[in-house]
Design an enzyme around this catalytic site. Structure first.
Site, PDB file in Angstrom:
ATOM      1  N   ILE A  90       8.430   4.893  -4.681  1.00 29.72           N
ATOM      2  CA  ILE A  90       7.830   5.948  -5.500  1.00 29.72           C
ATOM      3  C   ILE A  90       6.449   6.322  -4.970  1.00 29.72           C
ATOM      4  O   ILE A  90       6.078   7.496  -4.943  1.00 29.72           O
ATOM      5  CB  ILE A  90       7.754   5.504  -6.974  1.00 29.72           C
ATOM      6  CG1 ILE A  90       9.160   5.309  -7.535  1.00 29.72           C
ATOM      7  CG2 ILE A  90       6.977   6.514  -7.813  1.00 29.72           C
ATOM      8  CD1 ILE A  90       9.189   4.724  -8.946  1.00 29.72           C
ATOM      9  N   GLY A 108       6.471  -2.590   0.298  1.00 24.14           N
ATOM     10  CA  GLY A 108       6.308  -1.265   0.888  1.00 24.14           C
ATOM     11  C   GLY A 108       6.576  -1.301   2.382  1.00 24.14           C
ATOM     12  O   GLY A 108       6.553  -2.364   3.016  1.00 24.14           O
ATOM     13  N   TYR A 118       9.162  -9.253 -16.463  1.00 23.72           N
ATOM     14  CA  TYR A 118       8.812  -7.950 -15.892  1.00 23.72           C
ATOM     15  C   TYR A 118       8.511  -6.937 -16.998  1.00 23.72           C
ATOM     16  O   TYR A 118       7.453  -6.296 -17.025  1.00 23.72           O
ATOM     17  CB  TYR A 118       9.954  -7.450 -15.006  1.00 23.72           C
ATOM     18  CG  TYR A 118       9.805  -6.018 -14.568  1.00 23.72           C
ATOM     19  CD1 TYR A 118       8.990  -5.674 -13.490  1.00 23.72           C
ATOM     20  CD2 TYR A 118      10.484  -4.991 -15.227  1.00 23.72           C
ATOM     21  CE1 TYR A 118       8.845  -4.359 -13.091  1.00 23.72           C
ATOM     22  CE2 TYR A 118      10.353  -3.675 -14.832  1.00 23.72           C
ATOM     23  CZ  TYR A 118       9.533  -3.360 -13.761  1.00 23.72           C
ATOM     24  OH  TYR A 118       9.393  -2.048 -13.376  1.00 23.72           O
ATOM     25  N   ASN A 163      15.806   5.204 -14.631  1.00 28.51           N
ATOM     26  CA  ASN A 163      16.455   4.768 -13.388  1.00 28.51           C
ATOM     27  C   ASN A 163      16.154   5.730 -12.247  1.00 28.51           C
ATOM     28  O   ASN A 163      16.803   6.771 -12.116  1.00 28.51           O
ATOM     29  CB  ASN A 163      17.964   4.630 -13.603  1.00 28.51           C
ATOM     30  CG  ASN A 163      18.304   3.466 -14.515  1.00 28.51           C
ATOM     31  OD1 ASN A 163      18.179   3.567 -15.733  1.00 28.51           O
ATOM     32  ND2 ASN A 163      18.715   2.349 -13.953  1.00 28.51           N
ATOM     33  N   ARG A 189      23.348   5.183 -17.780  1.00 28.61           N
ATOM     34  CA  ARG A 189      21.961   5.130 -17.346  1.00 28.61           C
ATOM     35  C   ARG A 189      21.414   6.554 -17.277  1.00 28.61           C
ATOM     36  O   ARG A 189      22.156   7.516 -17.127  1.00 28.61           O
ATOM     37  CB  ARG A 189      21.837   4.461 -15.968  1.00 28.61           C
ATOM     38  CG  ARG A 189      22.276   3.002 -15.919  1.00 28.61           C
ATOM     39  CD  ARG A 189      21.344   2.107 -16.712  1.00 28.61           C
ATOM     40  NE  ARG A 189      21.748   0.693 -16.643  1.00 28.61           N
ATOM     41  CZ  ARG A 189      22.505   0.098 -17.539  1.00 28.61           C
ATOM     42  NH1 ARG A 189      22.996   0.782 -18.572  1.00 28.61           N
ATOM     43  NH2 ARG A 189      22.788  -1.195 -17.428  1.00 28.61           N
ATOM     44  N   ARG A 214      27.794  -8.640 -16.305  1.00 32.67           N
ATOM     45  CA  ARG A 214      26.750  -9.640 -16.071  1.00 32.67           C
ATOM     46  C   ARG A 214      25.937  -9.867 -17.335  1.00 32.67           C
ATOM     47  O   ARG A 214      25.611  -8.925 -18.056  1.00 32.67           O
ATOM     48  CB  ARG A 214      25.834  -9.181 -14.937  1.00 32.67           C
ATOM     49  CG  ARG A 214      26.537  -9.084 -13.602  1.00 32.67           C
ATOM     50  CD  ARG A 214      25.631  -8.582 -12.505  1.00 32.67           C
ATOM     51  NE  ARG A 214      25.170  -7.226 -12.747  1.00 32.67           N
ATOM     52  CZ  ARG A 214      24.565  -6.471 -11.836  1.00 32.67           C
ATOM     53  NH1 ARG A 214      24.338  -6.954 -10.623  1.00 32.67           N
ATOM     54  NH2 ARG A 214      24.176  -5.244 -12.132  1.00 32.67           N
TER      55      ARG A 214
END
Length: 310
Positions: A13, A37, A146, A175, A214, A273
């Site tokens: 991003i 990065g 997170y 997303n 999503r 999951r």
């Protein structure tokens, strides 16, 4: 034209945000320690005389503050982070340093050197498993270190805004997908993973029944949202979802991608999951009203571009 410092500038991003800011004639300083990065993401930026780069760790105040002091930005777009939910669970101390302590360092540098605006890369992870449509004021129940660090970072920045007068914009990304997203990384988006599998002649794996949804948003739209949040005059402090408001199922996503690979095998289904969110879709009304942001890139167009780049 503004002077803008971008942390995490060589990331997925970050690099798109840098490219857009330079195209809009701003003066940009980029900062990255290349933990995730990539130098090649900044090839375009290095060709601009209005761009400077600093190899530094934003979580290290002794290295970061002199950069702010010398550059004197009008805004900081803080994108540097540990971006993997699984890694935040495996390494909670590292998550704290890169996702919470680093935000404190940015906030303190902004206070010391009177930076007027901070744009923060937050996440839909602050909402946990909230049922869509997700507005900014729904309860925040993060399900990982997170997500917790992202929400705590928002609180730190909002406190600085109230106490010291800077404007803070917390951008809650949903997303994000697009060129430069590494499909081989453990935190890559499902689109990059599916695209890589199809390109390699392999069937993608869908965990669960494929009906989970999503809110996919192009990195080009996210970069525009960041630029608007950093440069729009007269903004008030606040948080906004950066999303399209359009849910897409993983089954539908696989079908759209498969059109670009005639004869490709259909997806393989595996057991769901534990911990995966069933449905996620944001409401973009606040971003539209507050920073004039509307997503422009249709999913089909964004996917075609991603596959061309690959």
């Amino acid at each position: 034209m503004s002077r803008i410092l971008v942390t995490g500038a060589a990331g997925f991003i970050g690099s798109h945000t840098v490219d857009l800011l330079l195209a809009e004639h701003h003066t940009v300083a980029g900062l990255d320690n290349f933990r995730t990065g990539r130098p090649e993401n900044l090839v375009l930026a290095h060709g601009h005389h209005r761009f400077s780069f600093h190899g530094a760790d934003v979580a290290d105040a002794t290295g970061f503050e002199p950069i702010v002091a010398a550059f004197r930005p009008e805004a900081i777009i803080h994108l540097a982070a540990l971006v993997s939910v699984p890694e935040s669970i495996a390494e909670p101390v590292l998550n704290h340093r890169l996702n919470l302590h680093a935000t404190h360092v940015v906030a303190e540098a902004a206070r010391r050197y009177r930076v007027g605006r901070i744009v923060f890369a937050s996440s839909a992870a602050v909402y946990g498993d909230a049922a869509p449509p997700i507005h900014e004021n729904v309860p925040k129940v993060p399900l990982s270190p997170y997500g917790a660090a992202k929400f705590a970072s928002e609180i730190i920045l909002l406190g600085h805004a109230a106490a010291f007068g800077a404007v803070v914009r917390c951008q809650r990304y949903f997303n994000v997908y697009g060129p430069r997203q590494d499909p081989g990384s453990p935190y890559s988006g499902v689109i990059s993973v599916f695209a890589q599998r199809y390109a390699a002649g392999q069937a993608p794996t869908i965990f669960g029944d494929g009906e989970q949804t999503r809110d996919f948003i192009s990195v080009h739209d996210v970069a525009r949202a960041n630029a608007r949040a950093a440069t729009t005059p007269g903004l008030a402090t606040g948080a906004a979802n950066i999303c399209t408001g359009r849910p897409v199922s993983l089954k539908a996503l696989a079908e759209i991608l498969a059109r670009h690979f005639p004869g490709a095998a259909g997806p393989v289904y595996a057991a769901a999951r534990a911990g995966d969110i069933r449905h996620s879709c944001g409401v973009p009304a606040a971003a539209m009203a507050e920073i004039g942001f509307r997503p422009k890139v249709p999913l089909e167009t964004g996917l075609a571009e991603l596959l061309q780049v690959k």
